[in-house]
Scaffold this active site. Structure first.
Site, short mmCIF file in Angstrom:
data_model
loop_
_atom_site.label_atom_id
_atom_site.label_comp_id
_atom_site.label_asym_id
_atom_site.label_seq_id
_atom_site.Cartn_x
_atom_site.Cartn_y
_atom_site.Cartn_z
N LYS A 63 45.87 40.81 35.23
CA LYS A 63 45.77 40.99 36.50
C LYS A 63 46.33 42.46 36.93
CE LYS A 63 48.25 39.19 40.65
NZ LYS A 63 47.00 39.18 41.66
N SER A 96 46.24 32.60 57.64
CA SER A 96 47.02 33.32 56.80
C SER A 96 46.95 34.64 57.13
CB SER A 96 47.03 33.08 55.32
OG SER A 96 45.76 33.46 54.77
N TRP A 155 42.49 21.30 44.63
CA TRP A 155 43.13 22.43 44.19
C TRP A 155 44.27 21.93 43.39
CZ3 TRP A 155 42.16 26.31 48.64
CH2 TRP A 155 40.82 26.51 48.84
N GLU A 200 32.93 29.97 56.10
CA GLU A 200 32.25 31.18 55.25
C GLU A 200 30.68 31.59 55.72
OE1 GLU A 200 30.37 34.10 52.78
OE2 GLU A 200 29.91 31.81 52.44
N HIS A 239 37.23 38.89 51.44
CA HIS A 239 37.42 39.14 50.13
C HIS A 239 37.03 40.43 49.48
CE1 HIS A 239 38.24 34.83 49.55
NE2 HIS A 239 37.31 34.80 50.46
#
EC number: 2.1.1.14
Length: 772
Positions: A27, A448, A576, A680, A709
């Site tokens: 990452k 968020s 999740w 979405e 995204h």
């Protein structure tokens, strides 16, 4: 081969492994490359080192045959599109100019070019890039990555097995490219695609591959006769090749069903089956076809998707029943270990006894090796491991952490009335319009806002003791103030507090609910460089005190516009998380729902007029087979209604879903009885709006008008065009304007520009509607 000789030949293997490295080195390297801090050579060096370390660790643990080709900079399905030359026309120039930058452009988009659509990998929390195909698609072979990574493993002296997405699954996951008729079936391209796979297999054989694994998880779903015929044809053709390695066709995530006899009869040398999700069904089906004489069976008996220790004795018994059903029985996890964290031993904040209940990828690898040893050499060879495992299972079953009598009494006392809103939707909608006074096409965001470096530093400072709680809360209040101020200036109608205090939409609540455990290093890839740390739902769930009320009421004190209360719904809290496997999921969902119901009640009592209960996971957790879905949807929708059923008619309940196809759950969305749903939709060009219209969905909806995204900023005209497309399906009085998802992963500059454009687009279309 006899059962005895099949047992003696047993080997341990895995289908895939976490890519990120112990410290998420991949990452960091990729993001460093994107930001210009690392060049391509440095990125490749990091990747090569991670692959080497993984293979060597697997071999040292006792894995006989390590997988290659499962490593990816972003996504293995995107890698497959590159391998077969399925590059969208809009990205070809970029790929030809620089293969690596073009690859990332397909995944992330650029300011001027949209990325590939991203959606969930079956019912997991991993996302893949959807191939775009059409009748004019011309496939071509590029096996360089697969051959190179095989060569790296062989150079280390290891036995290696390349892993490819199978041709049938690849086509079944694809969608019509932009401009192609919506009813185009990518599976019609199979005969064009198979020669490319034939060339890849020949290249891998020439490079030294003895076996190649072809993943076909799409075959565990309900499949039509035509699709099963395509699978039969694909493996008749590939199996009939002379210049190829041995073929292992792998299925996982569920029972193989009608595809099992097709693959059992195919001229391939091996078949891998999931004996965690579909144990009984796969076992019965194997027996019904007379087993796999002359073939290799890889038995996925260790759950590759959850983190609880395996019941070794139970798995050994199952493996014993498989002996005699195949020429050779090998042991594996039920799927790639990509879906679990790397190493439980890295956890320092979990009690040692509880830690013994957990198995991450490294521990699962040890379980696989132990089971293969026990199968091949008898239980005496693993007596110590069996005894320790038995003690761990008993410890978990008897722990006070797992059972709370008060929680169980409350759950048992719930009634159908608890899961019903007061008043029908039309009456609620009128009361909410009167209370909120919103304009036509109201604008909002999903929840968020960007998690800045300053926010991450504040959390790190709090953990390290450099600031106290009061200092931390002061920083969070300052961030909330900035978020509210920006939204007011931008002209948004329903505001959010931005979730500055939340590290993750599930973990934040898990840290505040009794019965959950959280990890320090339990990272799992969601997509690209996005990693999450799923919490561990280990015991009965309760809420000791309010979790969001102080932050929401503080935000509301800064503005006269409504501020949404933001909660994560019960299904998503389960989906999740790594969830306990010792009771039905529906029972666990009810416990979580009741804890959240208390929070909803406290928010409403504090004056919150709009409360959003996010359920992005409702669709992605849908069972892969239709026969299993009604029972799931019954408890899932009940849990949502149990969360929200206690509010007043004039309190507006929102929910949010993302990254999924919704056509097959529109009735379930209706059954949630939420007043507003946001979904979405930007990458799928408002497909979900059309699906809602076809179902005559009666409530308000906000199909997303820009893709969060991707770092690109959609212009006002582009956003307005999507909004007009939404209006073709949803009446203006029921249409909301919002992004696809939360803005946590975006930067502030693109967030400001995108939301300002969103508001401008809404005003433009609102004026058009007023003048029509």
């Amino acid at each position: 081969m006899t059962a005895k000789s099949a047992a003696a030949a047993a080997r341990a293997t895995v289908y895939g492994y976490p890519r990120q490295g112990r410290g998420r080195e991949l990452k960091k390297a990729i993001e460093g490359y994107w930001k210009g801090r690392l060049d391509a050579d440095a990125l490749r060096t990091t990747a090569t080192g991670l692959r080497r370390d993984t293979w060597q660790q697997l071999a040292e643990a006792g894995i006989h045959e390590v997988p290659t080709g499962d490593f990816s900079y972003y996504d293995h399905v995107l890698d497959t599109s590159v391998m077969v030359g399925a590059i969208p026309a809009r990205h070809r120039a970029a790929v030809e100019a620089d293969a690596l930058d073009g690859y990332f452009a397909m995944a992330r988009g650029t300011q001027d070019v949209a990325p590939l659509e991203m959606t969930k990998w079956f019912d997991t929390n991993y996302h893949y890039l959807v191939p775009e195909l059409g009748p004019d698609t011309v496939f071509s072979t590029d096996s360089a990555k697969q051959v190179a990574e095989l060569g790296e493993a062989l150079a280390l002296g290891l036995t290696a097995r390349p892993v490819l997405v199978g041709p049938v699954t690849y086509l079944l996951l694809a969608k019509p490219a932009p401009g192609v008729a919506a009813d185009f079936d990518p599976l019609t391209l199979l005969d064009r695609l198979l020669p490319v796979y034939a060339e890849v297999l020949a290249d891998l054989r020439a490079a030294g591959a003895e076996w190649v694994q072809l993943d076909e998880p799409a075959l565990v779903q309900d499949r039509t006769p035509a699709e099963l015929n395509a699978a039969e044809r694909a493996y008749r053709v590939l199996g009939g090749l002379t210049d190829r390695p041995k073929l292992l066709v792998a299925s996982y995530f569920d029972r193989l069903g009608d595809a099992l006899p097709v693959l059992a009869e195919a001229p391939v040398e091996g078949l891998a089956l999931d004996f965690a999700e579909g144990a009984a069904a796969n076992l019965d089906a194997l027996a019904a076809v007379g087993g796999l004489p002359g073939k290799r069976l890889v038995a996925g008996v260790v759950d590759g998707r959850n983190i609880w220790v395996n019941d070794l004795e139970k798995s050994l018994a199952l493996l014993g029943t498989l002996l005699g059903l195949a020429d050779r029985v090998d042991v594996a996890a039920s799927c790639s270990l990509l879906h679990v964290p790397l190493d439980a031993a890295a956890e320092r904040d979990i009690a040692p006894q509880v830690l013994r209940w957990l198995a991450f990828a490294r521990q699962k690898t040890a379980e696989i090796v132990t089971l293969a040893k026990g199968l091949g050499h008898g239980t005496d060879a693993i007596a110590a491991q069996l005894a320790a495992n038995r003690a761990d299972l008993v410890s978990r079953a008897d722990s006070a952490l797992t059972r709370d009598p008060a929680v169980r009494s409350r759950t048992a006392a719930t009634t159908d009335a608890d899961a019903r809103r007061s008043g029908p939707y039309p009456e609620r909608a009128a009361a909410q319009r009167a209370r909120l006074g919103l304009p036509l096409l109201p604008t909002t965001t999903i929840g968020s806002f960007p998690q800045t470096a300053e926010l991450r530093t504040a959390r790190a400072d709090l953990r390290a003791g450099r600031i106290d709680s009061a200092g931390y809360e002061e920083r969070i209040r300052a961030e909330i103030g900035e978020v509210i101020s920006f939204q007011e200036k931008a002209g948004l109608d329903v505001l959010v507090h931005g979730e500055a205090e939340r590290n993750d939409m599930v973990q934040y609540f898990a840290e505040r609910l009794t019965g959950y455990l959280t990890t320090q290093h339990g990272w799992v890839q969601s997509y690209g460089t996005r990693y999450v740390r799923p919490p561990v739902l280990a015991g009965d769930i309760s809420r000791p005190e309010p979790m969001t009320v102080p932050w929401t009421t503080y935000a509301q004190s800064l503005t006269d516009r409504p501020v949404k209360g933001m909660l994560t719904g019960p299904v998503t809290m389960l989906a999740w998380s790594f969830v306990r496997d010792d009771q039905p999921l529906g029972e666990t969902a009810r416990q979580v729902a009741l804890a959240l119901r208390d929070e909803v009640g406290d928010l409403e009592a504090a004056g919150t007029s709009v409360i959003q209960v996010d359920e992005p996971a409702l669709r992605e957790t849908l069972p892969l087979r239709a026969a299993d879905r009604p029972a799931y949807l019954a408890w899932a929708t009940e849990a949502f209604r149990l969360t929200t059923g206690g509010v007043r008619p004039d309190t507006q309940i929102h929910t949010h879903m993302c990254y999924a196809e919704f056509g097959d759950i529109v009735q379930a969305i209706d059954d949630l009885d939420a007043d507003v749903i946001s979904l979405e939709a930007a990458r799928s060009h408002m497909q979900v709006a059309r699906e809602l219209a076809e179902h005559a969905y009666p409530r308000e909806a906000g199909p997303g008008v820009y893709d969060i995204h991707s770092p690109r900023v959609p212009g006002v005209d582009e956003t307005a065009a999507l909004l007009r497309k939404g209006l073709e399906a949803i009446p203006a009085e029921r249409l909301w304007v919002n992004p696809d998802c939360g803005l946590k992963t975006r930067g502030w500059p693109e967030t400001r520009a995108s939301l300002e454009n969103l508001v401008a687009a809404a005003r433009t279309v609102r004026a058009e509607h007023a003048g029509s």
